[in-house]
Design a protein around this motif. Sequence first.
Motif, PDB file in Angstrom:
ATOM      1  N   ALA A 599       0.839  -1.204   0.000  1.00 48.29           N
ATOM      2  CA  ALA A 599       0.000   0.000   0.000  1.00 48.29           C
ATOM      3  C   ALA A 599       0.868   1.246   0.000  1.00 48.29           C
ATOM      4  CB  ALA A 599      -0.913  -0.010   1.232  1.00 48.29           C
ATOM      5  N   GLY A 600       0.502   2.193  -0.863  1.00 48.69           N
ATOM      6  CA  GLY A 600       1.245   3.439  -0.965  1.00 48.69           C
ATOM      7  C   GLY A 600       2.223   3.476  -2.122  1.00 48.69           C
ATOM      8  N   LEU A 601       2.418   2.332  -2.817  1.00 47.54           N
ATOM      9  CA  LEU A 601       3.356   2.281  -3.943  1.00 47.54           C
ATOM     10  C   LEU A 601       2.597   2.118  -5.255  1.00 47.54           C
ATOM     11  CD1 LEU A 601       6.228  -0.026  -2.602  1.00 47.54           C
ATOM     12  CD2 LEU A 601       5.970   2.465  -2.398  1.00 47.54           C
ATOM     13  N   GLY A 602       3.180   2.666  -6.330  1.00 43.92           N
ATOM     14  CA  GLY A 602       2.600   2.536  -7.659  1.00 43.92           C
ATOM     15  C   GLY A 602       3.692   2.393  -8.691  1.00 43.92           C
ATOM     16  N   ILE A 603       3.298   2.041  -9.921  1.00 48.06           N
ATOM     17  CA  ILE A 603       4.271   1.841 -11.001  1.00 48.06           C
ATOM     18  C   ILE A 603       3.956   2.793 -12.142  1.00 48.06           C
ATOM     19  CG2 ILE A 603       2.921  -0.033 -12.059  1.00 48.06           C
ATOM     20  CD1 ILE A 603       5.654  -1.329 -12.775  1.00 48.06           C
ATOM     21  N   SER A 604       5.001   3.421 -12.701  1.00 47.48           N
ATOM     22  CA  SER A 604       4.839   4.400 -13.778  1.00 47.48           C
ATOM     23  C   SER A 604       4.899   3.707 -15.140  1.00 47.48           C
ATOM     24  CB  SER A 604       5.945   5.452 -13.685  1.00 47.48           C
ATOM     25  OG  SER A 604       7.161   4.921 -14.191  1.00 47.48           O
ATOM     26  N   PRO A 605       4.543   4.428 -16.217  1.00 43.82           N
ATOM     27  CA  PRO A 605       4.628   3.841 -17.563  1.00 43.82           C
ATOM     28  C   PRO A 605       6.050   3.464 -17.967  1.00 43.82           C
ATOM     29  CG  PRO A 605       3.186   5.754 -17.576  1.00 43.82           C
ATOM     30  CD  PRO A 605       3.845   5.732 -16.235  1.00 43.82           C
ATOM     31  N   THR A 606       7.067   3.989 -17.294  1.00 40.48           N
ATOM     32  CA  THR A 606       8.452   3.666 -17.626  1.00 40.48           C
ATOM     33  C   THR A 606       9.027   2.557 -16.744  1.00 40.48           C
ATOM     34  OG1 THR A 606       9.306   5.377 -16.129  1.00 40.48           O
ATOM     35  CG2 THR A 606       8.882   6.021 -18.419  1.00 40.48           C
ATOM     36  N   GLY A 607       8.197   1.976 -15.866  1.00 45.87           N
ATOM     37  CA  GLY A 607       8.680   0.896 -15.024  1.00 45.87           C
ATOM     38  C   GLY A 607       9.323   1.348 -13.735  1.00 45.87           C
ATOM     39  N   LEU A 608       9.036   2.554 -13.278  1.00 47.12           N
ATOM     40  CA  LEU A 608       9.562   3.043 -12.005  1.00 47.12           C
ATOM     41  C   LEU A 608       8.518   2.818 -10.920  1.00 47.12           C
ATOM     42  CD1 LEU A 608      11.701   4.615 -10.332  1.00 47.12           C
ATOM     43  CD2 LEU A 608      10.450   6.707 -10.946  1.00 47.12           C
ATOM     44  N   ILE A 609       8.887   2.027  -9.902  1.00 46.84           N
ATOM     45  CA  ILE A 609       8.023   1.832  -8.749  1.00 46.84           C
ATOM     46  C   ILE A 609       8.424   2.857  -7.693  1.00 46.84           C
ATOM     47  CG2 ILE A 609       7.308   0.246  -6.919  1.00 46.84           C
ATOM     48  CD1 ILE A 609       7.925  -2.062  -8.811  1.00 46.84           C
ATOM     49  N   SER A 610       7.460   3.652  -7.230  1.00 44.71           N
ATOM     50  CA  SER A 610       7.781   4.713  -6.278  1.00 44.71           C
ATOM     51  C   SER A 610       6.579   4.964  -5.368  1.00 44.71           C
ATOM     52  CB  SER A 610       8.174   5.997  -7.012  1.00 44.71           C
ATOM     53  OG  SER A 610       7.108   6.462  -7.830  1.00 44.71           O
ATOM     54  N   GLY A 611       6.818   5.767  -4.347  1.00 45.00           N
ATOM     55  CA  GLY A 611       5.776   6.101  -3.395  1.00 45.00           C
ATOM     56  C   GLY A 611       6.270   5.961  -1.971  1.00 45.00           C
TER      57      GLY A 611
END
Length: 755
Positions: A599-611
């Motif tokens: 919970a609190g993390l997401g993935i961007s269209p470029t494959g970066l997991i952040s949050g």
Amino acid sequence: MPQRRRALIGRRHTTVLAFTAIGSLLALAAPSLATAVPADPGSTKITATPRAGAAQPSLTPARRAALIKSARSAAPRTADRIGLGAQEKLVVKDVLKDADGTTHTRYERTYAGLPVLGGDLVVHDKSGRTTVTKANPNRLRVPSLRPKLSSAGAATKALGISKQAKVKGAGTERAPRLVVWAGTGKPVLAWETLVEGVQKDGTPSELQVVTDAATGKELLAAEHVHTGSGTGQYAGEVPLGTTLSGSTYQLVDPGRAGQRTYDLNQGTSGTGTLFTDDNDVWGNGLPSNRQTAGVDVAFGAAATWDYYKDTYGRNGIRNDGVAAYSRAHYGSNYVNAFWQDSCFCMTYGDGSGNTHPLTALDVAAHEMSHGVTAATAGLVYSGESGGLNEATSDIFAAAVEFYENLPADPGDYLVGEKIDINGDGTPLRYMDKPSKDGDSRDSWSSTLGGIDVHYSSGPANHFFYLLSEGSGAKTVNGVAYDSPTYDGQSVTGIGIQNAAAIWYRALTTYMTSTTNYAGARTATLSAASDLFGAYSPTYLAVADAWAAINVGNRIALGVNLAPTADQISGVNQDVSLQLDAYTTNTGSALTYEATGLPAGLGISPTGLISGTPTTLGTSDVTITVTDSTGATASDTFTWKIGYVYANTTRVDIPDVGAAVESPLTITGRDGNASAATSVYVNIVHTYRGDLTVDLVGPNGTVYSLLNRSGGSADNVDQTFTVDASAQPLNGTWTLRVQDWAAIDVGYIARWQLTP
């Protein structure tokens, strides 16, 4: 490591690197020739244009000198930046600069003021990111700088080795010099001796002998004389650069920094006499005319200069605008030719009966390319690196032939076919199937480094042919080839121009003195990535060609996703994790999906997991990557969210000094630490075997994490697990580090606790 002379032909079945007895060099059928058959580029040959940003524009001598001067002034800071030891210093050899501003600075090293043989490295700086390519990855550390073997003893041993190599008139003009040997394995104090004399076939000898300064053991014995408009005997009618002096024309090329061509008049020393003529019409194509060999020689030097200049912007052999000179008519019945770094010159014999001079275009380009190798990677002329050194000269000999495309000598993948040493039409070497010469290998094996470098060059020559033309039967410029592959799979060619461009960038930018076949694969893939893009069809062809000679694997088609290690992150602490994925389907976009993220993390269209994770716990995360053709790849790993504490303040570790400490304080937690407390430690320190590393709990209990283990390896970048269940969570936890041995120093960069 110094590289002085190189010749075209090698001695078979010897342990010292020299030349082949001509009578036993080859006994093969003539190459299969087809008449009036046009060049066949191959039905599926890959065509691509190198990236503009990876080009290396030609540098004027003044601009190159300015870059070298700047690198010299920054050398101490660079040494510190890349983590070299206190006794190591960098000596700038050359600087290359790409069109996009990336610099590649090649250095030699010294240790306590001594030259380090095999200590060369290349520092690549691009947009604030620095990477380093080292000849020897081991940390430089020599227990003693006092040799047990005397200089005189080293000279005696070297002379004995020269006798075994059948060097006549052997002698040492200078005393052995003390060095650090890092060519292979653990660095040691050593003596380097240069023994000069004459080889059995009349070729000058410069035998470099390196002996262990403690035991007297031979570490290296490498021969540095490596054999390898007018009308020429081989070039036909060609233009020449000449200079009018008074009423006499001289073979002095004003358009190429004054390259000179001399007639040695069958002598074996000096320069002889400069070729001159009264009407600027040189030679008649017959060996009885002494100018004929001079025409081939002068044209070969000019063609080689032009190829490197026009194709890669290289300003002369050393890229410094300085001309080499050439000498024809060396000795009597001398069946060889050689490049000599010590005089920066090229020398040619007249062959059997003084009627078959070794002055063909590919011979000239081969020998002078040894000079380019010496000025760049400096590949040691021994073992696998020696085979790559020889192959490099064969590769650019072929490239120069195709570049010139002379009617009298069109481009081919045969080495020395014009000089016809045996008188039966056979070349010296065959690039499409090297084993046709009876000695060269077609593919890599673990025994390759133990044979003569003229034959261990075979697999690299084979790689280059396959990369240029592809596998299977085909005819190019009237010559029939049929190239096999080790793995039985086909290879698609990319054309000789692009294949040579990849090899040149690999040689000048990524290879070092000790590069072996596996290292050459890495270097050429890096070069292909720079020039054509990672995982482009050209890049994949490079991997295919290496696999076809038993070096590495082919790259799977479709989507590739690098595995992600299990993750541990702190609750309410920022996370940034970039996934590593690519597709071999050119121009196809990637999409990323992730299930099970904390919970609190997401993935961007470029494959970066952040949050910022908000909830404690452990989850299984599955990543799926799909390209626009529908190809897909997946990977699963665990992600634990817990209480994580870190200290990122640098703490310097003194050499053989008192222990240093880096503290962490935990508050607001109840109970004790876990029986599986995780301690991540990142220490930058050469020779990690000097160190003890302990974790000290809040109640004073000491947990040993590292007790002088790891030997000469660099740095500590490791996660340890300890049973700290007797420790209260709250309180100060301390990382304690001590250096117990002299020479190497470093610092604590970061440590992290998950109790």
